[in-house]
Scaffold this active site. Structure first.
Site, mmCIF file in Angstrom:
data_model
loop_
_atom_site.group_PDB
_atom_site.id
_atom_site.type_symbol
_atom_site.label_atom_id
_atom_site.label_comp_id
_atom_site.label_asym_id
_atom_site.label_seq_id
_atom_site.Cartn_x
_atom_site.Cartn_y
_atom_site.Cartn_z
ATOM 1 N N TYR A 57 -8.886 -19.594 -18.657
ATOM 2 C CA TYR A 57 -9.912 -19.211 -19.642
ATOM 3 C C TYR A 57 -10.356 -17.762 -19.405
ATOM 4 O O TYR A 57 -10.424 -16.961 -20.348
ATOM 5 C CB TYR A 57 -11.108 -20.164 -19.537
ATOM 6 C CG TYR A 57 -12.155 -19.958 -20.612
ATOM 7 C CD1 TYR A 57 -11.983 -20.477 -21.888
ATOM 8 C CD2 TYR A 57 -13.334 -19.248 -20.359
ATOM 9 C CE1 TYR A 57 -12.953 -20.304 -22.881
ATOM 10 C CE2 TYR A 57 -14.297 -19.066 -21.336
ATOM 11 C CZ TYR A 57 -14.104 -19.598 -22.598
ATOM 12 O OH TYR A 57 -15.069 -19.411 -23.580
ATOM 13 N N SER A 87 -16.139 -13.806 -23.918
ATOM 14 C CA SER A 87 -17.079 -14.641 -23.174
ATOM 15 C C SER A 87 -17.560 -13.819 -21.983
ATOM 16 O O SER A 87 -16.913 -12.830 -21.596
ATOM 17 C CB SER A 87 -16.336 -15.879 -22.656
ATOM 18 O OG SER A 87 -17.095 -16.544 -21.674
ATOM 19 N N ALA A 103 -8.770 -15.353 -17.881
ATOM 20 C CA ALA A 103 -7.674 -14.425 -18.193
ATOM 21 C C ALA A 103 -7.571 -14.244 -19.707
ATOM 22 O O ALA A 103 -7.402 -13.128 -20.212
ATOM 23 C CB ALA A 103 -6.358 -14.949 -17.621
ATOM 24 N N SER A 104 -7.703 -15.344 -20.450
ATOM 25 C CA SER A 104 -7.579 -15.232 -21.912
ATOM 26 C C SER A 104 -8.721 -14.409 -22.490
ATOM 27 O O SER A 104 -8.516 -13.582 -23.382
ATOM 28 C CB SER A 104 -7.545 -16.635 -22.556
ATOM 29 O OG SER A 104 -8.800 -17.278 -22.497
ATOM 30 N N LYS A 105 -9.919 -14.615 -21.978
ATOM 31 C CA LYS A 105 -11.084 -13.920 -22.548
ATOM 32 C C LYS A 105 -11.127 -12.444 -22.118
ATOM 33 O O LYS A 105 -11.646 -11.603 -22.864
ATOM 34 C CB LYS A 105 -12.373 -14.652 -22.169
ATOM 35 C CG LYS A 105 -12.498 -16.036 -22.808
ATOM 36 C CD LYS A 105 -12.513 -15.956 -24.339
ATOM 37 C CE LYS A 105 -12.722 -17.303 -24.995
ATOM 38 N NZ LYS A 105 -12.723 -17.228 -26.470
HETATM 39 N N1 NAD Z 1 -20.115 -22.406 -26.077
HETATM 40 C C1 NAD Z 1 -20.168 -21.478 -25.148
HETATM 41 O O1 NAD Z 1 -20.948 -21.563 -24.195
HETATM 42 C C2 NAD Z 1 -19.277 -20.258 -25.255
HETATM 43 C C3 NAD Z 1 -19.495 -19.213 -24.351
HETATM 44 C C4 NAD Z 1 -18.688 -18.088 -24.428
HETATM 45 C C5 NAD Z 1 -17.694 -18.000 -25.380
HETATM 46 N N2 NAD Z 1 -17.509 -19.034 -26.242
HETATM 47 C C6 NAD Z 1 -16.429 -18.906 -27.227
HETATM 48 O O2 NAD Z 1 -16.966 -19.081 -28.522
HETATM 49 C C7 NAD Z 1 -15.964 -19.653 -29.375
HETATM 50 C C8 NAD Z 1 -16.519 -20.893 -30.054
HETATM 51 O O3 NAD Z 1 -16.818 -21.855 -29.059
HETATM 52 P P1 NAD Z 1 -17.667 -23.193 -29.314
HETATM 53 O O4 NAD Z 1 -18.485 -23.390 -28.109
HETATM 54 O O5 NAD Z 1 -18.294 -23.142 -30.639
HETATM 55 O O6 NAD Z 1 -16.479 -24.279 -29.251
HETATM 56 P P2 NAD Z 1 -16.144 -25.566 -30.125
HETATM 57 O O7 NAD Z 1 -15.206 -26.362 -29.305
HETATM 58 O O8 NAD Z 1 -17.389 -26.221 -30.607
HETATM 59 O O9 NAD Z 1 -15.368 -24.935 -31.374
HETATM 60 C C9 NAD Z 1 -14.101 -24.365 -31.242
HETATM 61 C C10 NAD Z 1 -13.301 -24.626 -32.508
HETATM 62 O O10 NAD Z 1 -11.994 -24.035 -32.356
HETATM 63 C C11 NAD Z 1 -11.065 -24.915 -32.983
HETATM 64 N N3 NAD Z 1 -9.702 -24.742 -32.488
HETATM 65 C C12 NAD Z 1 -9.218 -25.028 -31.255
HETATM 66 N N4 NAD Z 1 -7.891 -24.828 -31.210
HETATM 67 C C13 NAD Z 1 -7.519 -24.371 -32.434
HETATM 68 C C14 NAD Z 1 -6.275 -23.981 -33.019
HETATM 69 N N5 NAD Z 1 -5.142 -24.031 -32.303
HETATM 70 N N6 NAD Z 1 -6.274 -23.567 -34.294
HETATM 71 C C15 NAD Z 1 -7.414 -23.535 -35.026
HETATM 72 N N7 NAD Z 1 -8.623 -23.901 -34.543
HETATM 73 C C16 NAD Z 1 -8.667 -24.317 -33.261
HETATM 74 C C17 NAD Z 1 -11.575 -26.315 -32.635
HETATM 75 O O11 NAD Z 1 -11.027 -27.314 -33.479
HETATM 76 C C18 NAD Z 1 -13.085 -26.133 -32.788
HETATM 77 O O12 NAD Z 1 -13.496 -26.466 -34.104
HETATM 78 C C19 NAD Z 1 -14.750 -19.941 -28.488
HETATM 79 O O13 NAD Z 1 -13.819 -18.897 -28.612
HETATM 80 C C20 NAD Z 1 -15.359 -19.966 -27.093
HETATM 81 O O14 NAD Z 1 -14.417 -19.664 -26.101
HETATM 82 C C21 NAD Z 1 -18.269 -20.162 -26.205
#
Ligand code: NAD
Length: 258
Positions: free
Chosen positions: A154, A141, A156-158
Protein backbone atom coordinates in the site's frame (compact mmCIF):
# COMPACT_ATOMS: atom_id res chain seq x y z
CA UNK A 1 -22.74 26.48 -6.92
CA UNK A 2 -19.00 25.92 -7.22
CA UNK A 3 -19.20 23.24 -9.95
CA UNK A 4 -22.14 24.42 -12.06
CA UNK A 5 -22.18 22.55 -15.42
CA UNK A 6 -18.74 21.05 -14.83
CA UNK A 7 -18.35 17.45 -15.97
CA UNK A 8 -16.74 15.46 -13.17
CA UNK A 9 -15.57 11.83 -13.36
CA UNK A 10 -15.04 9.97 -10.08
CA UNK A 11 -13.46 6.53 -9.81
CA UNK A 12 -14.14 4.50 -6.67
CA UNK A 13 -17.50 6.28 -6.57
CA UNK A 14 -19.30 3.22 -5.22
CA UNK A 15 -18.17 3.58 -1.62
CA UNK A 16 -16.61 5.75 1.05
CA UNK A 17 -14.85 8.96 0.02
CA UNK A 18 -15.67 8.64 -3.69
CA UNK A 19 -19.40 8.09 -3.05
CA UNK A 20 -19.58 11.02 -0.62
CA UNK A 21 -17.60 13.32 -2.92
CA UNK A 22 -19.88 12.48 -5.85
CA UNK A 23 -22.93 13.67 -3.91
CA UNK A 24 -21.16 16.86 -2.81
CA UNK A 25 -20.08 17.70 -6.37
CA UNK A 26 -23.60 16.99 -7.64
CA UNK A 27 -25.07 19.33 -5.03
CA UNK A 28 -22.59 21.96 -6.30
CA UNK A 29 -24.09 21.65 -9.80
CA UNK A 30 -21.71 19.20 -11.48
CA UNK A 31 -22.65 16.53 -14.01
CA UNK A 32 -21.27 13.36 -12.47
CA UNK A 33 -19.85 10.15 -13.96
CA UNK A 34 -19.68 7.44 -11.31
CA UNK A 35 -17.12 4.70 -12.03
CA UNK A 36 -16.53 1.64 -9.86
CA UNK A 37 -16.14 -2.13 -10.04
CA UNK A 38 -18.91 -2.43 -7.40
CA UNK A 39 -22.16 -2.18 -9.34
CA UNK A 40 -24.40 -2.06 -6.26
CA UNK A 41 -22.35 0.86 -4.93
CA UNK A 42 -22.70 3.00 -8.04
CA UNK A 43 -26.37 2.03 -8.42
CA UNK A 44 -27.04 3.44 -4.95
CA UNK A 45 -25.10 6.65 -5.74
CA UNK A 46 -26.87 6.99 -9.06
CA UNK A 47 -30.33 6.64 -7.48
CA UNK A 48 -29.57 9.15 -4.78
CA UNK A 49 -28.24 11.77 -7.25
CA UNK A 50 -31.21 11.29 -9.58
CA UNK A 51 -33.59 11.62 -6.61
CA UNK A 52 -31.92 14.92 -5.69
CA UNK A 53 -32.40 16.18 -9.28
CA UNK A 54 -28.77 15.83 -10.43
CA UNK A 55 -27.35 14.73 -13.79
CA UNK A 56 -25.41 11.49 -13.51
CA UNK A 57 -23.93 8.60 -15.47
CA UNK A 58 -22.78 5.27 -14.01
CA UNK A 59 -20.24 2.86 -15.49
CA UNK A 60 -19.18 -0.45 -13.97
CA UNK A 61 -15.46 -0.63 -14.73
CA UNK A 62 -12.28 -2.27 -13.55
CA UNK A 63 -9.88 0.64 -13.16
CA UNK A 64 -6.95 -1.64 -14.06
CA UNK A 65 -8.41 -2.33 -17.51
CA UNK A 66 -7.44 0.21 -20.15
CA UNK A 67 -10.49 -0.44 -22.36
CA UNK A 68 -12.88 -0.05 -19.44
CA UNK A 69 -11.31 3.26 -18.42
CA UNK A 70 -11.23 4.76 -21.92
CA UNK A 71 -14.78 3.57 -22.70
CA UNK A 72 -15.97 5.22 -19.49
CA UNK A 73 -14.18 8.45 -20.48
CA UNK A 74 -15.89 8.37 -23.89
CA UNK A 75 -19.27 7.73 -22.26
CA UNK A 76 -18.78 10.82 -20.08
CA UNK A 77 -17.89 12.87 -23.18
CA UNK A 78 -20.93 11.52 -25.09
CA UNK A 79 -23.29 12.42 -22.27
CA UNK A 80 -21.79 15.63 -20.92
CA UNK A 81 -19.67 16.91 -23.84
CA UNK A 82 -16.38 17.32 -21.94
CA UNK A 83 -14.44 16.33 -18.81
CA UNK A 84 -13.43 19.21 -16.52
CA UNK A 85 -12.43 17.26 -13.42
CA UNK A 86 -11.21 13.68 -12.98
CA UNK A 87 -10.98 12.32 -9.43
CA UNK A 88 -8.98 9.08 -9.09
CA UNK A 89 -10.30 7.69 -5.82
CA UNK A 90 -10.54 3.91 -6.42
CA UNK A 91 -8.15 2.03 -4.19
CA UNK A 92 -7.63 -1.07 -2.06
CA UNK A 93 -5.74 -1.58 1.18
CA UNK A 94 -4.40 -4.81 2.63
CA UNK A 95 -2.55 -4.93 5.95
CA UNK A 96 -0.36 -8.04 6.08
CA UNK A 97 2.99 -8.95 7.70
CA UNK A 98 5.70 -8.38 5.07
CA UNK A 99 6.83 -12.02 4.97
CA UNK A 100 3.21 -13.08 4.28
CA UNK A 101 2.74 -10.52 1.50
CA UNK A 102 2.21 -12.70 -1.57
CA UNK A 103 2.91 -11.67 -5.14
CA UNK A 104 -0.86 -11.63 -5.65
CA UNK A 105 -1.35 -9.06 -2.90
CA UNK A 106 1.58 -7.02 -4.21
CA UNK A 107 0.44 -7.11 -7.84
CA UNK A 108 -3.22 -6.40 -7.06
CA UNK A 109 -2.38 -3.47 -4.79
CA UNK A 110 0.03 -1.89 -7.27
CA UNK A 111 -2.36 -2.57 -10.12
CA UNK A 112 -5.48 -0.97 -8.59
CA UNK A 113 -3.78 1.83 -6.65
CA UNK A 114 -1.09 2.86 -9.14
CA UNK A 115 -1.79 1.46 -12.61
CA UNK A 116 -5.44 2.43 -12.17
CA UNK A 117 -4.41 6.04 -11.48
CA UNK A 118 -2.01 6.04 -14.45
CA UNK A 119 -4.86 4.91 -16.75
CA UNK A 120 -7.25 7.42 -15.20
CA UNK A 121 -4.74 10.25 -15.66
CA UNK A 122 -4.03 9.24 -19.26
CA UNK A 123 -7.72 9.15 -20.16
CA UNK A 124 -8.38 12.45 -18.37
CA UNK A 125 -5.44 14.22 -20.04
CA UNK A 126 -6.48 12.92 -23.47
CA UNK A 127 -9.87 14.61 -23.12
CA UNK A 128 -8.72 17.68 -21.21
CA UNK A 129 -6.22 18.56 -23.94
CA UNK A 130 -9.17 18.90 -26.35
CA UNK A 131 -11.09 20.98 -23.84
CA UNK A 132 -8.44 23.60 -22.99
CA UNK A 133 -7.50 22.12 -19.60
CA UNK A 134 -8.87 20.61 -16.43
CA UNK A 135 -8.08 19.42 -12.93
CA UNK A 136 -7.05 15.90 -11.90
CA UNK A 137 -7.07 14.83 -8.26
CA UNK A 138 -5.37 11.59 -7.25
CA UNK A 139 -5.88 9.90 -3.89
CA UNK A 140 -2.54 9.12 -2.32
CA UNK A 141 -2.35 8.78 1.47
CA UNK A 142 -0.22 9.71 4.45
CA UNK A 143 1.13 6.21 3.75
CA UNK A 144 2.51 7.58 0.47
CA UNK A 145 4.89 9.77 2.47
CA UNK A 146 5.70 7.54 5.46
CA UNK A 147 6.23 3.80 5.51
CA UNK A 148 4.27 1.57 7.85
CA UNK A 149 4.82 -1.97 9.15
CA UNK A 150 2.66 -4.62 7.41
CA UNK A 151 1.79 -1.99 4.79
CA UNK A 152 4.59 -2.29 2.20
CA UNK A 153 2.47 -2.74 -0.94
CA UNK A 154 0.00 0.00 0.00
CA UNK A 155 2.76 2.47 0.96
CA UNK A 156 4.70 1.72 -2.24
CA UNK A 157 1.57 2.23 -4.35
CA UNK A 158 0.66 5.50 -2.66
CA UNK A 159 4.23 6.84 -2.91
CA UNK A 160 4.00 5.95 -6.61
CA UNK A 161 0.83 8.02 -6.90
CA UNK A 162 2.79 11.08 -5.76
CA UNK A 163 5.49 10.46 -8.40
CA UNK A 164 2.81 10.00 -11.06
CA UNK A 165 1.00 13.16 -9.95
CA UNK A 166 4.13 15.33 -10.03
CA UNK A 167 5.25 13.98 -13.40
CA UNK A 168 1.91 14.43 -15.18
CA UNK A 169 1.57 17.87 -13.58
CA UNK A 170 4.91 19.02 -15.02
CA UNK A 171 4.26 17.63 -18.49
CA UNK A 172 0.88 19.35 -18.89
CA UNK A 173 1.29 22.48 -16.76
CA UNK A 174 1.34 24.72 -19.84
CA UNK A 175 -1.79 23.09 -21.25
CA UNK A 176 -3.76 24.29 -18.24
CA UNK A 177 -4.13 20.81 -16.76
CA UNK A 178 -3.49 20.81 -13.03
CA UNK A 179 -2.73 17.53 -11.27
CA UNK A 180 -2.64 17.21 -7.49
CA UNK A 181 -2.67 14.44 -4.91
CA UNK A 182 -4.43 14.32 -1.55
CA UNK A 183 -2.78 12.46 1.34
CA UNK A 184 -5.45 11.74 3.95
CA UNK A 185 -4.75 10.27 7.36
CA UNK A 186 -7.61 8.17 8.73
CA UNK A 187 -11.14 8.55 7.37
CA UNK A 188 -13.57 6.00 8.80
CA UNK A 189 -14.89 4.48 5.57
CA UNK A 190 -15.80 0.89 4.60
CA UNK A 191 -12.09 0.45 3.80
CA UNK A 192 -11.35 0.82 7.52
CA UNK A 193 -14.28 -1.42 8.52
CA UNK A 194 -12.66 -4.18 6.43
CA UNK A 195 -9.11 -3.76 7.73
CA UNK A 196 -9.67 -2.86 11.36
CA UNK A 197 -9.04 -6.42 12.62
CA UNK A 198 -5.69 -6.61 10.80
CA UNK A 199 -4.67 -3.19 12.10
CA UNK A 200 -5.66 -4.22 15.62
CA UNK A 201 -3.41 -7.29 15.34
CA UNK A 202 -0.52 -5.14 14.15
CA UNK A 203 -0.78 -2.87 17.21
CA UNK A 204 -1.83 -5.68 19.60
CA UNK A 205 -5.11 -3.88 20.27
CA UNK A 206 -8.74 -4.96 20.27
CA UNK A 207 -10.60 -3.81 17.14
CA UNK A 208 -12.70 -1.48 19.30
CA UNK A 209 -9.49 0.20 20.53
CA UNK A 210 -8.20 1.13 17.06
CA UNK A 211 -10.11 4.38 16.46
CA UNK A 212 -9.49 5.64 20.03
CA UNK A 213 -5.79 4.80 19.46
CA UNK A 214 -5.77 7.02 16.37
CA UNK A 215 -7.50 9.81 18.25
CA UNK A 216 -4.74 9.67 20.87
CA UNK A 217 -1.92 9.77 18.29
CA UNK A 218 -3.29 12.41 15.88
CA UNK A 219 -2.37 15.94 17.03
CA UNK A 220 -5.92 17.22 16.44
CA UNK A 221 -7.26 14.34 18.53
CA UNK A 222 -9.70 12.99 15.97
CA UNK A 223 -9.92 11.27 12.59
CA UNK A 224 -10.83 13.10 9.37
CA UNK A 225 -14.48 13.74 8.44
CA UNK A 226 -15.78 12.90 4.96
CA UNK A 227 -16.70 16.56 4.43
CA UNK A 228 -13.14 17.64 5.21
CA UNK A 229 -11.94 15.46 2.35
CA UNK A 230 -14.59 16.62 -0.12
CA UNK A 231 -13.90 20.27 0.79
CA UNK A 232 -10.27 19.83 -0.25
CA UNK A 233 -11.25 17.99 -3.44
CA UNK A 234 -13.69 20.82 -4.28
CA UNK A 235 -11.00 23.42 -3.71
CA UNK A 236 -8.42 21.63 -5.85
CA UNK A 237 -10.99 21.00 -8.59
CA UNK A 238 -12.00 24.63 -8.88
CA UNK A 239 -10.51 27.84 -10.22
CA UNK A 240 -9.58 29.09 -6.75
CA UNK A 241 -6.71 26.58 -6.91
CA UNK A 242 -5.59 27.89 -10.32
CA UNK A 243 -1.88 28.17 -9.36
CA UNK A 244 -1.65 24.84 -7.53
CA UNK A 245 -0.28 21.85 -9.40
CA UNK A 246 2.00 18.89 -8.66
CA UNK A 247 1.26 19.02 -4.94
CA UNK A 248 0.64 16.17 -2.51
CA UNK A 249 -1.41 17.83 0.22
CA UNK A 250 -1.51 16.36 3.73
CA UNK A 251 -4.94 15.99 5.29
CA UNK A 252 -3.88 14.41 8.53
CA UNK A 253 -4.91 16.62 11.45
CA UNK A 254 -1.24 17.41 12.01
CA UNK A 255 0.15 13.86 11.86
CA UNK A 256 2.32 14.74 8.86
CA UNK A 257 3.95 18.11 8.36
CA UNK A 258 6.14 17.65 5.30
N1 NAD B 1 -10.16 5.81 4.33
C1 NAD B 1 -8.96 6.23 4.65
O1 NAD B 1 -8.60 6.34 5.83
C2 NAD B 1 -7.99 6.62 3.56
C3 NAD B 1 -6.79 7.24 3.94
C4 NAD B 1 -5.89 7.60 2.95
C5 NAD B 1 -6.17 7.37 1.62
N2 NAD B 1 -7.34 6.77 1.29
C6 NAD B 1 -7.59 6.52 -0.14
O2 NAD B 1 -8.81 7.12 -0.50
C7 NAD B 1 -9.41 6.37 -1.57
C8 NAD B 1 -10.84 6.00 -1.19
O3 NAD B 1 -10.80 5.16 -0.05
P1 NAD B 1 -12.09 4.77 0.83
O4 NAD B 1 -11.63 4.74 2.22
O5 NAD B 1 -13.23 5.60 0.44
O6 NAD B 1 -12.27 3.24 0.37
P2 NAD B 1 -13.55 2.36 0.00
O7 NAD B 1 -13.10 0.96 0.09
O8 NAD B 1 -14.73 2.78 0.80
O9 NAD B 1 -13.79 2.75 -1.54
C9 NAD B 1 -12.91 2.37 -2.54
C10 NAD B 1 -13.69 2.09 -3.82
O10 NAD B 1 -12.76 1.69 -4.85
C11 NAD B 1 -13.41 0.68 -5.62
N3 NAD B 1 -12.46 -0.16 -6.34
C12 NAD B 1 -11.58 -1.05 -5.83
N4 NAD B 1 -10.95 -1.72 -6.82
C13 NAD B 1 -11.43 -1.22 -7.99
C14 NAD B 1 -11.17 -1.50 -9.37
N5 NAD B 1 -10.29 -2.44 -9.72
N6 NAD B 1 -11.84 -0.80 -10.30
C15 NAD B 1 -12.76 0.14 -9.94
N7 NAD B 1 -13.06 0.45 -8.66
C16 NAD B 1 -12.40 -0.23 -7.70
C17 NAD B 1 -14.18 -0.15 -4.59
O11 NAD B 1 -15.19 -0.95 -5.19
C18 NAD B 1 -14.71 0.94 -3.66
O12 NAD B 1 -16.00 1.36 -4.08
C19 NAD B 1 -8.51 5.15 -1.79
O13 NAD B 1 -7.65 5.39 -2.87
C20 NAD B 1 -7.74 5.06 -0.48
O14 NAD B 1 -6.51 4.40 -0.64
C21 NAD B 1 -8.26 6.38 2.21
Amino acid sequence: MLMKDKSVVITGAGSGIGAFTAKVFSAEGANISLLDIDEAGINAGYDSIIKAGGAVLKQKIDITNRDDVFKAGSAAINKFGKIDVWINCAGISIIVPFLDCTEDIWDKTLSVNLKGMYLGCQCAVTHMLKNGGGSIINFSSQSGKKGGARYQAYCASKAGVIGLTQSVAVEFAQQNIRVNAICPGVVKTPMWDRQIDDYAKKRKLKPSEVMPYFCKTIPMGRVCEYSEVSDLVLYLAGDRASYITGQAINLTGGSLMS
